[in-house]
Design a protein around this motif. Structure first.
Motif, PDB file in Angstrom:
ATOM      1  N   ASP B 105       0.821  -1.189   0.000  1.00 51.73           N
ATOM      2  CA  ASP B 105       0.000   0.000   0.000  1.00 51.73           C
ATOM      3  C   ASP B 105       0.860   1.245   0.000  1.00 51.73           C
ATOM      4  OD1 ASP B 105      -2.722  -0.263  -0.094  1.00 51.73           O
ATOM      5  OD2 ASP B 105      -2.949   0.882   1.760  1.00 51.73           O
ATOM      6  N   LYS B 108       2.877   2.781  -3.167  1.00 47.81           N
ATOM      7  CA  LYS B 108       2.336   3.602  -4.244  1.00 47.81           C
ATOM      8  C   LYS B 108       3.405   4.384  -4.984  1.00 47.81           C
ATOM      9  CE  LYS B 108      -0.382   5.850  -1.641  1.00 47.81           C
ATOM     10  NZ  LYS B 108      -1.355   6.714  -0.952  1.00 47.81           N
ATOM     11  N   ASN B 142      -4.858  -7.924 -16.831  1.00 47.84           N
ATOM     12  CA  ASN B 142      -3.847  -7.046 -16.287  1.00 47.84           C
ATOM     13  C   ASN B 142      -3.252  -7.660 -15.020  1.00 47.84           C
ATOM     14  OD1 ASN B 142      -2.741  -4.933 -14.519  1.00 47.84           O
ATOM     15  ND2 ASN B 142      -3.390  -3.537 -16.144  1.00 47.84           N
ATOM     16  N   GLU B 144      -1.197  -6.525 -12.782  1.00 51.98           N
ATOM     17  CA  GLU B 144      -1.232  -5.706 -11.569  1.00 51.98           C
ATOM     18  C   GLU B 144      -2.606  -5.728 -10.917  1.00 51.98           C
ATOM     19  OE1 GLU B 144       1.201  -1.681 -10.964  1.00 51.98           O
ATOM     20  OE2 GLU B 144       1.051  -2.268 -13.070  1.00 51.98           O
ATOM     21  N   ASP B 145      -3.636  -5.617 -11.739  1.00 50.11           N
ATOM     22  CA  ASP B 145      -4.997  -5.701 -11.215  1.00 50.11           C
ATOM     23  C   ASP B 145      -5.203  -7.024 -10.494  1.00 50.11           C
ATOM     24  OD1 ASP B 145      -5.322  -3.342 -12.494  1.00 50.11           O
ATOM     25  OD2 ASP B 145      -6.753  -4.057 -13.989  1.00 50.11           O
ATOM     26  N   PHE B 146      -4.762  -8.060 -11.172  1.00 50.85           N
ATOM     27  CA  PHE B 146      -4.930  -9.397 -10.611  1.00 50.85           C
ATOM     28  C   PHE B 146      -4.278  -9.506  -9.239  1.00 50.85           C
ATOM     29  CE2 PHE B 146      -3.529 -13.758 -10.005  1.00 50.85           C
ATOM     30  CZ  PHE B 146      -4.701 -14.453 -10.229  1.00 50.85           C
ATOM     31  N   MET B 148      -3.574  -7.201  -7.209  1.00 51.72           N
ATOM     32  CA  MET B 148      -4.272  -6.360  -6.255  1.00 51.72           C
ATOM     33  C   MET B 148      -5.465  -7.099  -5.664  1.00 51.72           C
ATOM     34  SD  MET B 148      -5.459  -2.483  -6.710  1.00 51.72           S
ATOM     35  CE  MET B 148      -4.713  -1.646  -5.297  1.00 51.72           C
ATOM     36  N   LEU B 149      -6.230  -7.736  -6.527  1.00 54.05           N
ATOM     37  CA  LEU B 149      -7.374  -8.509  -6.043  1.00 54.05           C
ATOM     38  C   LEU B 149      -6.916  -9.636  -5.130  1.00 54.05           C
ATOM     39  CD1 LEU B 149      -9.872  -8.990  -9.011  1.00 54.05           C
ATOM     40  CD2 LEU B 149     -10.205  -7.716  -6.899  1.00 54.05           C
ATOM     41  N   LEU B 177     -11.387 -14.097 -15.302  1.00 48.28           N
ATOM     42  CA  LEU B 177     -10.316 -14.060 -16.309  1.00 48.28           C
ATOM     43  C   LEU B 177     -10.677 -14.859 -17.555  1.00 48.28           C
ATOM     44  CD1 LEU B 177      -7.127 -14.546 -14.079  1.00 48.28           C
ATOM     45  CD2 LEU B 177      -7.815 -12.463 -15.268  1.00 48.28           C
TER      46      LEU B 177
END
Lengths: 181, 181
Positions: B105, B108, B142, B144-146, B148-149, B177
């Motif tokens: 976190d 960033k 993506n 990064e998205d993955f 993050m989840l 996905l």
DNA sequence: ACCTGAACACCGTTCAAGT
DNA sequence: ACCTGAACACCGTTCAAGT
């Protein structure tokens, strides 16, 4: 249980100040909040026995707002659209950002916290059920799982790139729920 | 840049102690870690200039383990299965639990932290690409998205109920996905 | 070079004393 | 009843003094 007038005023002012302070910096200290609210630390602790309960009180309002939004959305849109729009709001309300996920984290065992959390769960369940009934998402999704995944959204900053990411993530999760856009 | 022998020993001992301490309690204090490692606080801070850098150093090992796991899995299994199995490990490695998501976190803006994060990203990209190429998941996901989840998984306790939840969440995300099981 | 540990500023929280 | 603010134990971090 009514409070004396001055006490009530103090409580309101503390909450308002805390909301701003915690939005600006989730780590804002108790003493600094007390000072900003023009009360002694003792007064702050008289109203909120510890940090967690103050943070929680601040969020309760936001959570309530989200919860009361549900019927409005369902009245105006198809279930799936309502669900999506509600999630957008969920992401936005992360102004007081991920402070809340930390709290929810600590909520594991604490029943008191689960109560606060409940309106959110109910909101999601309502929206999910509506979508299942209309056949817009697959049956059998778990509202708690869903909220857990969506908690991620609170950690995304509201920049342009952040917003793009939010919509990608929502699309992915909704597809996982069996929705078709 | 080699360290003097005693310094090297201290560093190793601190890391080992910190790993245990942070696993047991993500909030373990710096002074308590120093004491447990039989060094003065100053020594701890000589090796790790602040709390964040200590926590990060502890995680780096775990991250590396996850990263080096990728080729092994890809050699032994089909891409999608390898991907799934890797995610299971990701969830498990949450022993040193969500401390890491707090760090990520804070990452960033910090470039230093992004470097630490990079092996994870590369691992996910490799697995994703393999799955896309074999047609087992849809194109265009993506990484990064993955991640993050999936960071959510680190917040789930390793109880029986927790494990069930992990597999439900993974199933949902994989379906998102475009994977079919 | 590297280590020690007293010390600093600050944190969340408490409590005797006031009104 | 409610408020105040000094005080407590502890936090992360620093730095003069030692080897």
């Amino acid at each position: 249980m009514n409070l004396r007038l001055d006490a009530q005023e103090n409580r309101d002012r503390i909450l308002e100040v805390a909301r701003e302070a915690l939005s600006a910096d989730p780590q804002a200290s108790m003493n600094s909040i007390a000072k900003a609210a023009n009360v002694g630390p003792g007064t702050l602790y008289r109203h909120f026995p510890n940090r967690e309960s103050l943070v929680l009180a601040v969020y309760r309002n936001e959570i309530d707002k989200l919860a009361t939004l549900v019927p409005t959305l369902l009245a105006r849109y198809s279930p799936l659209t309502a669900f999506r729009k509600w999630c957008d709001q969920l992401a936005k309300f992360g102004r007081v950002k991920h402070g809340i996920s930390d709290v929810l984290d600590a909520a594991k065992s604490d029943k008191n916290l689960k109560e606060t959390y409940l309106p959110m769960l109910t909101a999601v369940r309502t929206l999910m059920t509506a979508c299942e009934d209309s056949g817009e998402i697959a049956k059998g999704a778990n509202a708690e799982d869903f909220l857990m995944l969506l908690g991620t959204l609170w950690r995304i900053p509201p920049t342009a790139a952040g917003k793009a990411r939010v919509s990608r993530l929502l699309a992915l999760v909704f597809r996982g729920l069996g929705a078709k856009f």
